[in-house]
Every structure is written in C-alpha cells, then in structure tokens.
Design a protein around this motif. Structure first.
Motif, mmCIF file in Angstrom:
data_model
loop_
_atom_site.group_PDB
_atom_site.id
_atom_site.type_symbol
_atom_site.label_atom_id
_atom_site.label_comp_id
_atom_site.label_asym_id
_atom_site.label_seq_id
_atom_site.Cartn_x
_atom_site.Cartn_y
_atom_site.Cartn_z
ATOM 1 N N GLU A 60 0.884 -1.352 0.018
ATOM 2 C CA GLU A 60 -0.002 0.060 -0.088
ATOM 3 C C GLU A 60 0.796 1.197 0.003
ATOM 4 N N LEU A 61 2.010 1.337 0.552
ATOM 5 C CA LEU A 61 2.861 2.389 0.569
ATOM 6 C C LEU A 61 3.399 2.831 -1.025
ATOM 7 N N PRO A 62 3.565 4.263 -1.285
ATOM 8 C CA PRO A 62 4.007 4.507 -2.685
ATOM 9 C C PRO A 62 5.380 3.988 -2.792
ATOM 10 N N LYS A 63 5.697 4.056 -4.024
ATOM 11 C CA LYS A 63 7.080 3.701 -4.325
ATOM 12 C C LYS A 63 7.818 4.586 -4.533
ATOM 13 N N GLU A 64 9.177 4.717 -4.804
ATOM 14 C CA GLU A 64 10.111 5.968 -4.496
ATOM 15 C C GLU A 64 9.806 6.733 -5.713
ATOM 16 N N HIS A 65 9.424 6.223 -7.081
ATOM 17 C CA HIS A 65 9.266 7.340 -8.178
ATOM 18 C C HIS A 65 7.897 7.903 -8.037
ATOM 19 N N GLU A 66 7.021 7.511 -7.161
ATOM 20 C CA GLU A 66 5.692 7.965 -7.007
ATOM 21 C C GLU A 66 5.506 9.228 -5.910
ATOM 22 N N ARG A 99 7.404 6.995 4.504
ATOM 23 C CA ARG A 99 6.492 7.227 3.341
ATOM 24 C C ARG A 99 5.393 7.626 3.348
ATOM 25 N N THR A 100 4.532 7.625 4.424
ATOM 26 C CA THR A 100 3.198 8.036 4.584
ATOM 27 C C THR A 100 3.239 9.386 5.619
ATOM 28 N N ASN A 101 2.708 10.525 5.125
ATOM 29 C CA ASN A 101 2.596 11.493 5.672
ATOM 30 C C ASN A 101 1.356 11.941 5.902
#
Length: 105
Positions: A60-66, A99-101
């Motif tokens: 569910e976490l965004p990837k680095e490029h996202e 990664r989540t804010n």
C-alpha cells in the motif's frame, strides 16, 4: 578541573551536534537509493508468492518514483513552523518508514 570530565570548548557551550539544516546532494541520493532498494525487496517478496499482513501493508505504500520530493526528504511534525522537518533530524530515520505523511502538509 582535570580528568575525564574536564571542561572543553565544546562542552562549555559550543555547537555540540553539528546537524546541517538541509540534506546535501549526496545524502539525498542515498535516500533515493535506499528507497529503491526497499522497493526491490518488497517486489521480490511479492513475486515469491508469500502472503502476510506486513506484505499487504508494504504494497500500500507509495514507491520511490511516486513520492513527492517533499515526502522523500521531510517528515510531518506538529512542532515545526511549517509542520515539516528534515528527515535527517528524525532519530533512526534509516530504520523506520517515512513514506506516509498526513495529506495536505
């Protein structure tokens, strides 16, 4: 005073922790590299067919490029002026996911 606890210029009130106020280009590159390596591990575990709760949360976490640059290099904090502070100011910032804010900050 002499011995192990003698007064030194640093202990008398100098700048003891020399943490820069922003990340250098090299440290930013290391952050991106670290995020890409984590993405590769998550993808390898997913491809292996393992099913677990931690993997579902990781997917569910965004990837680095996202991720936005703001989310890569800063974290939310209610105590800072702009509600953000540099990721390198967080204790153990290489060990925990940032990664989540909160949305909007």
């Amino acid at each position: 005073m002499f011995g192990a606890f003698r007064a030194t210029p640093i202990s008398q009130g100098g700048l003891l922790w020399k943490t820069p106020w922003k990340l250098s280009v090299t440290r930013k590159a290391n952050v991106r590299s670290r995020l890409k390596k984590v993405d590769a591990v998550i993808e390898a575990v997913r491809a292996s067919g393992v099913q677990c709760h931690a993997l579902e949360r990781a997917l569910e976490l965004p990837k680095e490029h996202e991720m936005l640059a703001k989310d890569k290099y800063t974290v939310y904090t209610p105590h800072a002026v702009g509600y953000r502070k540099g990721i390198h100011k967080v204790p153990k910032w290489t060990r925990i996911t940032q990664r989540t804010n909160p949305k909007g900050f």
